[in-house]
Design an enzyme around this catalytic site. Sequence first.
Site, mmCIF file in Angstrom:
data_model
loop_
_atom_site.group_PDB
_atom_site.id
_atom_site.type_symbol
_atom_site.label_atom_id
_atom_site.label_comp_id
_atom_site.label_asym_id
_atom_site.label_seq_id
_atom_site.Cartn_x
_atom_site.Cartn_y
_atom_site.Cartn_z
ATOM 1 N N THR A 43 -19.958 14.318 -47.201
ATOM 2 C CA THR A 43 -19.495 15.584 -46.631
ATOM 3 C C THR A 43 -18.882 16.438 -47.732
ATOM 4 O OG1 THR A 43 -18.951 14.433 -44.581
ATOM 5 C CG2 THR A 43 -17.922 16.580 -44.910
ATOM 6 N N CYS A 44 -18.016 15.817 -48.530
ATOM 7 C CA CYS A 44 -17.211 16.551 -49.508
ATOM 8 C C CYS A 44 -18.074 17.391 -50.453
ATOM 9 C CB CYS A 44 -16.361 15.555 -50.288
ATOM 10 S SG CYS A 44 -15.364 16.303 -51.565
ATOM 11 N N LYS A 53 -14.668 25.377 -51.535
ATOM 12 C CA LYS A 53 -13.842 25.881 -52.638
ATOM 13 C C LYS A 53 -14.620 26.891 -53.475
ATOM 14 C CE LYS A 53 -11.517 23.981 -50.647
ATOM 15 N NZ LYS A 53 -11.504 23.039 -49.514
ATOM 16 N N HIS A 445 8.450 27.110 -69.529
ATOM 17 C CA HIS A 445 8.722 28.451 -69.015
ATOM 18 C C HIS A 445 7.734 29.429 -69.631
ATOM 19 C CE1 HIS A 445 10.985 31.932 -67.654
ATOM 20 N NE2 HIS A 445 10.872 32.424 -68.890
HETATM 21 P P1 FAD Z 1 -18.132 11.358 -46.106
HETATM 22 O O1 FAD Z 1 -17.883 12.274 -47.236
HETATM 23 O O2 FAD Z 1 -18.247 11.955 -44.749
HETATM 24 O O3 FAD Z 1 -19.443 10.561 -46.489
HETATM 25 C C1 FAD Z 1 -20.032 9.656 -45.636
HETATM 26 C C2 FAD Z 1 -21.494 9.580 -45.944
HETATM 27 O O4 FAD Z 1 -22.045 8.486 -45.223
HETATM 28 C C3 FAD Z 1 -22.274 10.807 -45.494
HETATM 29 O O5 FAD Z 1 -22.985 11.349 -46.586
HETATM 30 C C4 FAD Z 1 -23.233 10.286 -44.426
HETATM 31 O O6 FAD Z 1 -24.514 10.906 -44.493
HETATM 32 C C5 FAD Z 1 -23.342 8.818 -44.796
HETATM 33 N N1 FAD Z 1 -23.665 7.944 -43.667
HETATM 34 C C6 FAD Z 1 -23.072 7.912 -42.445
HETATM 35 N N2 FAD Z 1 -23.600 6.906 -41.691
HETATM 36 C C7 FAD Z 1 -24.538 6.298 -42.468
HETATM 37 C C8 FAD Z 1 -25.413 5.210 -42.260
HETATM 38 N N3 FAD Z 1 -25.418 4.507 -41.121
HETATM 39 N N4 FAD Z 1 -26.260 4.870 -43.268
HETATM 40 C C9 FAD Z 1 -26.271 5.549 -44.439
HETATM 41 N N5 FAD Z 1 -25.448 6.585 -44.681
HETATM 42 C C10 FAD Z 1 -24.591 6.958 -43.714
HETATM 43 N N6 FAD Z 1 -11.024 16.966 -48.332
HETATM 44 C C11 FAD Z 1 -10.245 17.180 -49.402
HETATM 45 O O7 FAD Z 1 -9.579 16.250 -49.865
HETATM 46 N N7 FAD Z 1 -10.190 18.406 -50.008
HETATM 47 C C12 FAD Z 1 -10.888 19.455 -49.542
HETATM 48 O O8 FAD Z 1 -10.807 20.552 -50.118
HETATM 49 C C13 FAD Z 1 -11.699 19.271 -48.396
HETATM 50 N N8 FAD Z 1 -12.419 20.297 -47.903
HETATM 51 C C14 FAD Z 1 -13.220 20.081 -46.814
HETATM 52 C C15 FAD Z 1 -13.928 21.165 -46.308
HETATM 53 C C16 FAD Z 1 -14.745 21.000 -45.213
HETATM 54 C C17 FAD Z 1 -15.520 22.185 -44.667
HETATM 55 C C18 FAD Z 1 -14.872 19.704 -44.618
HETATM 56 C C19 FAD Z 1 -15.787 19.507 -43.450
HETATM 57 C C20 FAD Z 1 -14.163 18.634 -45.114
HETATM 58 C C21 FAD Z 1 -13.321 18.815 -46.214
HETATM 59 N N9 FAD Z 1 -12.561 17.769 -46.739
HETATM 60 C C22 FAD Z 1 -11.751 17.987 -47.818
HETATM 61 C C23 FAD Z 1 -12.608 16.413 -46.169
HETATM 62 C C24 FAD Z 1 -13.528 15.519 -47.012
HETATM 63 O O9 FAD Z 1 -14.799 16.082 -47.063
HETATM 64 C C25 FAD Z 1 -13.576 14.118 -46.416
HETATM 65 O O10 FAD Z 1 -12.274 13.608 -46.248
HETATM 66 C C26 FAD Z 1 -14.362 13.179 -47.313
HETATM 67 O O11 FAD Z 1 -15.673 13.651 -47.514
HETATM 68 C C27 FAD Z 1 -14.399 11.773 -46.714
HETATM 69 O O12 FAD Z 1 -15.121 10.936 -47.534
HETATM 70 P P2 FAD Z 1 -15.898 9.656 -46.975
HETATM 71 O O13 FAD Z 1 -16.541 9.031 -48.157
HETATM 72 O O14 FAD Z 1 -15.013 8.852 -46.129
HETATM 73 O O15 FAD Z 1 -17.010 10.238 -45.985
HETATM 74 P P1 NAI Z 2 -7.566 20.089 -38.119
HETATM 75 O O1 NAI Z 2 -7.155 18.863 -37.441
HETATM 76 O O2 NAI Z 2 -6.978 20.461 -39.426
HETATM 77 O O3 NAI Z 2 -7.290 21.348 -37.171
HETATM 78 C C1 NAI Z 2 -7.854 21.456 -35.905
HETATM 79 C C2 NAI Z 2 -7.033 22.432 -35.097
HETATM 80 O O4 NAI Z 2 -7.711 22.705 -33.892
HETATM 81 C C3 NAI Z 2 -5.673 21.884 -34.721
HETATM 82 O O5 NAI Z 2 -4.693 22.850 -35.034
HETATM 83 C C4 NAI Z 2 -5.775 21.632 -33.221
HETATM 84 O O6 NAI Z 2 -4.550 21.792 -32.553
HETATM 85 C C5 NAI Z 2 -6.763 22.715 -32.831
HETATM 86 N N1 NAI Z 2 -7.498 22.451 -31.608
HETATM 87 C C6 NAI Z 2 -7.981 21.268 -31.161
HETATM 88 N N2 NAI Z 2 -8.647 21.457 -30.006
HETATM 89 C C7 NAI Z 2 -8.601 22.780 -29.741
HETATM 90 C C8 NAI Z 2 -9.118 23.592 -28.698
HETATM 91 N N3 NAI Z 2 -9.826 23.072 -27.720
HETATM 92 N N4 NAI Z 2 -8.870 24.929 -28.734
HETATM 93 C C9 NAI Z 2 -8.141 25.478 -29.755
HETATM 94 N N5 NAI Z 2 -7.633 24.747 -30.764
HETATM 95 C C10 NAI Z 2 -7.869 23.421 -30.758
HETATM 96 O O7 NAI Z 2 -9.159 20.019 -38.194
HETATM 97 P P2 NAI Z 2 -10.234 20.868 -38.990
HETATM 98 O O8 NAI Z 2 -9.669 22.162 -39.446
HETATM 99 O O9 NAI Z 2 -11.449 20.864 -38.149
HETATM 100 O O10 NAI Z 2 -10.490 19.969 -40.264
HETATM 101 C C11 NAI Z 2 -10.943 18.612 -40.100
HETATM 102 C C12 NAI Z 2 -10.468 17.749 -41.219
HETATM 103 O O11 NAI Z 2 -11.128 18.067 -42.421
HETATM 104 C C13 NAI Z 2 -8.985 17.918 -41.470
HETATM 105 O O12 NAI Z 2 -8.301 16.886 -40.808
HETATM 106 C C14 NAI Z 2 -8.838 17.790 -42.937
HETATM 107 O O13 NAI Z 2 -8.326 16.517 -43.234
HETATM 108 C C15 NAI Z 2 -10.245 17.905 -43.497
HETATM 109 N N6 NAI Z 2 -10.281 19.095 -44.343
HETATM 110 C C16 NAI Z 2 -9.500 19.120 -45.454
HETATM 111 C C17 NAI Z 2 -9.464 20.238 -46.249
HETATM 112 C C18 NAI Z 2 -8.561 20.247 -47.407
HETATM 113 O O14 NAI Z 2 -8.076 19.202 -47.801
HETATM 114 N N7 NAI Z 2 -8.309 21.402 -48.018
HETATM 115 C C19 NAI Z 2 -10.285 21.412 -45.965
HETATM 116 C C20 NAI Z 2 -11.045 21.289 -44.753
HETATM 117 C C21 NAI Z 2 -11.040 20.148 -44.008
#
Ligand code: FAD
Ligand code: NAI
Length: 466
Positions: A43-44, A53, A445
Amino acid sequence: MAEFDYDVLVIGAGPGGYVAAIRAAQLGLKTACAESRETLGGTCLNVGCIPSKALLHASELFEEAASGSLAKFGVKISGAELDLPAMLGEKDKAVKGLTGGIEFLFKKNKVDWLKGRATFTGPHAVTVAGKAVTAKNIVIATGSSVTPLPGVAIDNDGGVVVDSTGGLSLAKVPEHMVVIGGGVIGLELGSVWRRLGAKVTVVEYLDQILPGMDGDVRKEAAKIFKKQGFAIKTGTKVTGVTVNGKSATVTVEPAAGGASEAIDADVVLVAIGRRANTEGLGLDAIGLALNARGQIETDHEFATTVPGVWAIGDVIPGPMLAHKAEDEGVAVAENIAGLTGIVNHDVIPAVVYTHPEIASVGLTEEQAKERGAIKIGKFPMMANSRAKANDDTDGFVKIIADADSDRVLGVHIIATPAGTMIAQAAQAMEFGASSEDIAYTCHAHPTHNEAVKEAAMAVRGQPIHI
Ligand code: FAD
Ligand code: NAI
């Protein structure tokens, strides 16, 4: 002939899985990683941290150039134009470069990439794309995906009701984007499209945005986002979304009940959280149960209840963050190799990459108060010389320390470079620092980090610059 095909098989090549695979291979274990996506990085790298980013950076440059805000620095720009395809192309280039980089690292470290979806057939056996593979240890690192909103169908290709993946690739800037969920994704992607010209309305169910964060931070952040032009409707629930061709109507009502209201939008971004990916993994075949939140539980070594099966990252409890997954990836590989892999879950920084950035590590004031007496030091960015020189003074640094021992329990920062500043706080906490330790550390600073030192001095009521 070896008993198993591999010493370690990792399922999922996100930040948790690919790091676990590389570390296992570095430790001399024969390792494979199964990934069902076309590219590595999870996902990341593909649809999360990296593309978001890249767009946050590019959209900030656009807003600076187009809004006239640089004129006060003597930089006059006229005729700034948005080339959205070029901006999205640059984002895709960053993703391609980094996902390709993981492929290179797999080759370098001799990790076999098994292309396809893995399904358990036994504790030491999976099928990947129809092929049976065995391993002495299997690490589940399957990550998470978007939590659906009941009754609301996501159609990323249609581009009207989208999740974060669709929200990273909209074909045009919406006139009005309604974001459901005032969490991290809603505020980051909302910022991107607002900077590019959209009106953005955030609908949040709870009475404040950014759940789980320190109360002062939540209040101050809401003030800053409103000043930037976000419309924020807290305490509001979405009762339905109707798509009418190229636009949608979002029906909302007060969370506590009351009159409903219809809001028209040309894009609705659903960002209400993420849930663990366990469907289709065949966990029944190995007798591995999920907790009430649908996650896999592990012990502190990341071992599940099934011997030989481990789990890390978003699929287990804890913050869903890439760096948490990465650290667990290193630790699980070390534990499998017979070393001692540890992750200190009390010190995991979290950053929201808006402008200004919002960063925190450790306990919030609310959590710390529940555990005992505390002292708090706060320093406004308005009194930090670097922020003043840059005329970019929103935010503060807040340090929470134990009242008796002075040990730092939590640090919360709103500041343009808060994501970078928080690293010193995490390191201090990892080393068991007191606020006095930070206050007596020489800081260069003029830097934003001097605000961390001053907040530490403020814990004892003696900052210099306020
Ligand atoms: P994932 O990154 O979700 O990877 C899991 C992988 O497993 C996937 O590629 C999937 O295809 C694969 N997979 C699943 N099931 C199977 C299977 N059965 N067989 C083979 N492959 C499989 N976190 C941050 O720290 N900083 C950020 O700035 C940030 N920004 C984010 C922005 C967005 C829009 C989103 C959605 C998330 C963001 N996150 C951020 C969260 C971050 O992406 C996740 O916490 C992180 O990717 C988790 O890593 P993971 O390895 O656990 O899983
Ligand atoms: P989130 O948990 O940060 O926020 C979801 C929000 O939706 C909460 O405020 C919740 O109260 C609200 N909500 C839930 N149900 C709702 C409803 N029915 N109607 C209106 N509001 C509702 O989840 P988000 O933003 O989807 O991100 C998912 C995860 O991805 C986060 O937990 C975060 O860990 C990760 N992520 C991290 C980033 C980073 O580190 N910069 C960037 C983007 C995602």
